[in-house]
Each structure stands twice: as structure tokens, then as C-alpha cells.
Design a protein around this motif. Structure first.
Motif, PDB file in Angstrom:
ATOM      1  N   ALA A   1     -12.232 -39.082  40.651  1.00  0.00           N
ATOM      2  CA  ALA A   1     -13.037 -39.707  41.705  1.00  0.00           C
ATOM      3  C   ALA A   1     -13.834 -40.903  41.194  1.00  0.00           C
ATOM      4  O   ALA A   1     -13.993 -41.912  41.894  1.00  0.00           O
ATOM      5  N   GLY A   2     -14.330 -40.826  39.975  1.00  0.00           N
ATOM      6  CA  GLY A   2     -15.136 -41.906  39.422  1.00  0.00           C
ATOM      7  C   GLY A   2     -14.379 -43.188  39.162  1.00  0.00           C
ATOM      8  O   GLY A   2     -14.983 -44.243  38.912  1.00  0.00           O
ATOM      9  N   ASN A   3     -13.042 -43.141  39.256  1.00  0.00           N
ATOM     10  CA  ASN A   3     -12.217 -44.331  39.030  1.00  0.00           C
ATOM     11  C   ASN A   3     -11.585 -44.867  40.310  1.00  0.00           C
ATOM     12  O   ASN A   3     -10.772 -45.804  40.256  1.00  0.00           O
ATOM     13  N   ALA A   4     -11.941 -44.294  41.459  1.00  0.00           N
ATOM     14  CA  ALA A   4     -11.355 -44.705  42.743  1.00  0.00           C
ATOM     15  C   ALA A   4     -12.363 -45.552  43.516  1.00  0.00           C
ATOM     16  O   ALA A   4     -13.299 -45.033  44.117  1.00  0.00           O
TER      17      ALA A   4
ATOM     18  N   ASP B   1      -8.891 -46.541  36.531  1.00  0.00           N
ATOM     19  CA  ASP B   1      -8.366 -45.684  35.459  1.00  0.00           C
ATOM     20  C   ASP B   1      -7.485 -46.530  34.533  1.00  0.00           C
ATOM     21  O   ASP B   1      -6.627 -47.275  34.994  1.00  0.00           O
ATOM     22  N   SER B   2      -7.709 -46.409  33.240  1.00  0.00           N
ATOM     23  CA  SER B   2      -6.986 -47.243  32.275  1.00  0.00           C
ATOM     24  C   SER B   2      -5.631 -46.660  31.879  1.00  0.00           C
ATOM     25  O   SER B   2      -4.851 -47.321  31.180  1.00  0.00           O
ATOM     26  N   SER B   3      -5.328 -45.425  32.346  1.00  0.00           N
ATOM     27  CA  SER B   3      -4.090 -44.772  31.907  1.00  0.00           C
ATOM     28  C   SER B   3      -3.174 -44.337  33.041  1.00  0.00           C
ATOM     29  O   SER B   3      -1.948 -44.359  32.890  1.00  0.00           O
ATOM     30  N   ASN B   4      -3.746 -43.944  34.183  1.00  0.00           N
ATOM     31  CA  ASN B   4      -2.960 -43.307  35.241  1.00  0.00           C
ATOM     32  C   ASN B   4      -2.790 -44.189  36.475  1.00  0.00           C
ATOM     33  O   ASN B   4      -3.688 -44.933  36.858  1.00  0.00           O
ATOM     34  N   GLN B   5      -1.640 -44.044  37.093  1.00  0.00           N
ATOM     35  CA  GLN B   5      -1.346 -44.720  38.345  1.00  0.00           C
ATOM     36  C   GLN B   5      -2.032 -43.988  39.494  1.00  0.00           C
ATOM     37  O   GLN B   5      -2.165 -42.768  39.483  1.00  0.00           O
ATOM     38  N   ALA B   6      -2.479 -44.729  40.496  1.00  0.00           N
ATOM     39  CA  ALA B   6      -3.154 -44.126  41.654  1.00  0.00           C
ATOM     40  C   ALA B   6      -2.440 -44.508  42.939  1.00  0.00           C
ATOM     41  O   ALA B   6      -1.779 -45.547  43.023  1.00  0.00           O
TER      42      ALA B   6
ATOM     43  N   ASP C   1      -1.231 -49.568  39.772  1.00  0.00           N
ATOM     44  CA  ASP C   1      -1.097 -49.308  38.341  1.00  0.00           C
ATOM     45  C   ASP C   1      -2.483 -49.226  37.699  1.00  0.00           C
ATOM     46  O   ASP C   1      -3.480 -49.607  38.316  1.00  0.00           O
ATOM     47  N   PRO C   2      -2.559 -48.723  36.467  1.00  0.00           N
ATOM     48  CA  PRO C   2      -3.861 -48.623  35.805  1.00  0.00           C
ATOM     49  C   PRO C   2      -4.631 -49.944  35.805  1.00  0.00           C
ATOM     50  O   PRO C   2      -4.065 -51.009  35.530  1.00  0.00           O
TER      51      PRO C   2
END
Length: 271
Positions: A91-94, A170-175, A63-64
């Protein structure tokens, strides 16, 4: 003219007279023995073996701004390589974060993840040389946010512990992420491997101290995720939480069952 009283110069060749003053040292009376070292043996490895270990967490939904522990081991060894895959976020949030000997190293130092590759412009499929290490990027799709890479050959030593976790920043999207860690541990011989009912990552140091105290020597305690292909559903991988306890032959043969029963009693593992 030479020094008339040479008592305080014992062990030093005087200018005058030209003869050495004989000195006899009784080493048997020394309280501390000092041995020469070539400086390469930072981690003691006598009578120990270098064993391969691998942790792998597959298709983890994050989750975010959440994290997921892949590996936590208490012991000495060498970090060999890392694999990281991420879908659905930039990529910058992974991130695939690393902690060695209790110190957190961001991915820019240990070169572990997609965020590092993005920050340094390693954004194309291929083999990229990074000094002592090599990063292989097998997928880099910024349009659909799909990334996949491996990094090998840094050979970073650690003396006490190694810890890895996936992080969707990421503050909004699930990964959806996958993380892989290849490492060595200096061990005596045998491994007691058990499944755990829940994450016991934060207890690995306590488990090691308990086994050291109550059941003789313990080289390492590892809690990690291992993804295996389900024999009934060939295309699906399962993430299995495993606890590995590394001991010598004598402890394994004589005390294995006692250690297992103790861990079951403490509700750390399941059979």
C-alpha cells in the motif's frame, strides 16, 4: 480653537465648527472603477456553466518505479472526487499523484490514494470521515496486496490546471492500478471530443493557446484516459485517450471543423 485654514481637511469633519464641510465628488473623472466583492468569487464564472467531467484509467500495468498520466486539463474548475485501486505492490508504494495549477500536492494533502490511507492508518473496509471529505475503503487486503478506495467532498478549486498520474513507487515489483477523477470545469457551453493517436498530455497548454489565438476563445483543453466496456468483449475495459476542447456556442458552430482539421494536420488526433 478650530483649524483656520480647512482646505487641507476637505472630506473630514472638523471638531470646530460643528457643521460638515460640503464635498462634491465627480465620479465621471475617475480612471479606475472599483466594485465591492464578497470575496467568494476567486474564479470568474459569469456567463459560464459548471460541467461534470470524469477521467478513468482501468487495469493499467505499471513497471517498477513508473508513472502513467490519467488526466491533464488546462482550465478552471473544482476537484470533486478520486478513486484508486492497486494490486501486487504494498500500500505504501501505490500512489495517485495530483498537481493543481502547476503545483504538486502529495497525497497527504489532497488525500488521493492508497498510500495516504496506509500512512494514516485508514486500513480497514468501511466509511472514514476526514474532516470535509469522506474516504470509502471497499477492499484492503495486505496479505495479497489488493486495495480499493474512493474519496469525495473536498471540493478543491483550481484556477488554471489539473493533472493526475498513477505511480508505482515499488522498485522491484510490477503493479496493476486503476485511477478515477471526478471534476467540474467552468465552461461556456460546448465540447469538441476527439481520440488521440498518442499521449498529448504535455501539449494541452499549447493547444489552448493556439485555439485562443487563432479561433477565438477557448475555455479549457483536456487530455485524459477514459475506460469503456468493449461491446464485443463485455468483461474487458479499454483505456481510450481523449482530447476535449471546450468552447462557446459560436466557436463550436462556426469553427469546429477548422479546429479539428488543424489538430489532424498537427498529428494530435485521429478520427
Amino acid at each position: 480653537m478650530g483649524e483656520p485654514n480647512q482646505v487641507r481637511w476637505v472630506g473630514i469633519r472638523p471638531v470646530e465648527p460643528e457643521e460638515d464641510i460640503p464635498v462634491k465628488t465627480d465620479y465621471s473623472k475617475a480612471s479606475v472603477k472599483v466594485y465591492a466583492s464578497d470575496g467568494s468569487s476567486v474564479i470568474p464564472v459569469s456567463d459560464r456553466r459548471l460541467k461534470h467531467f470524469a477521467a478513468s484509467a482501468s487495469e493499467v500495468t505499471l513497471d517498477p518505479n513508473t508513472k502513467y498520466t490519467v488526466l491533464n486539463a488546462n482550465g478552471a474548475g473544482i476537484l470533486v472526487g478520486i478513486g484508486h485501486r492497486s494490486w501486487n505492490v504494498a500500500a505504501g508504494n501505490a500512489f495517485f499523484m495530483c498537481e493543481l495549477d502547476g503545483y504538486t500536492f502529495n497525497s497527504y494533502i489532497v488525500k488521493t490514494d492508497i498510500a495516504y490511507a496506509n500512512a494514516y492508518g485508514i486500513n480497514s473496509v468501511g466509511i472514514h470521515e476526514l474532516g470535509a471529505s469522506v474516504m470509502a475503503v471497499t477492499e484492503w487486503d495486505e496479505t495479497n496486496n489488493r486495495y480499493y478506495l474512493f474519496q469525495y467532498n473536498d471540493k478543491i478549486p483550481f484556477a488554471e490546471s489539473i493533472y493526475f498520474y498513477l505511480w508505482n513507487r515499488d522498485s522491484s515489483n510490477q503493479a496493476t492500478m486503476w485511477g478515477y477523477v471526478h471534476y467540474h470545469l467552468y465552461t461556456s457551453s460546448r465540447v469538441i471530443s476527439l481520440k488521440t493517436k498518442h499521449s498529448v498530455s504535455k501539449y494541452v497548454s499549447e493547444i489552448k493557446r493556439m485555439i485562443d489565438k487563432d479561433y477565438k476563445k477557448c475555455d479549457a483543453v483536456i487530455w485524459q484516459i477514459e475506460s469503456n466496456i468493449d461491446e464485443f468483449e463485455q468483461v474487458k475495459e479499454k483505456n481510450i485517450a481523449k482530447l476535449h476542447i471546450v468552447v462557446d456556442d459560436d466557436v463550436f458552430e462556426k469553427l469546429k471543423n477548422k479546429i479539428i482539421n488543424r489538430l489532424i494536420k498537427e498529428r494530435m488526433v485521429c478520427l
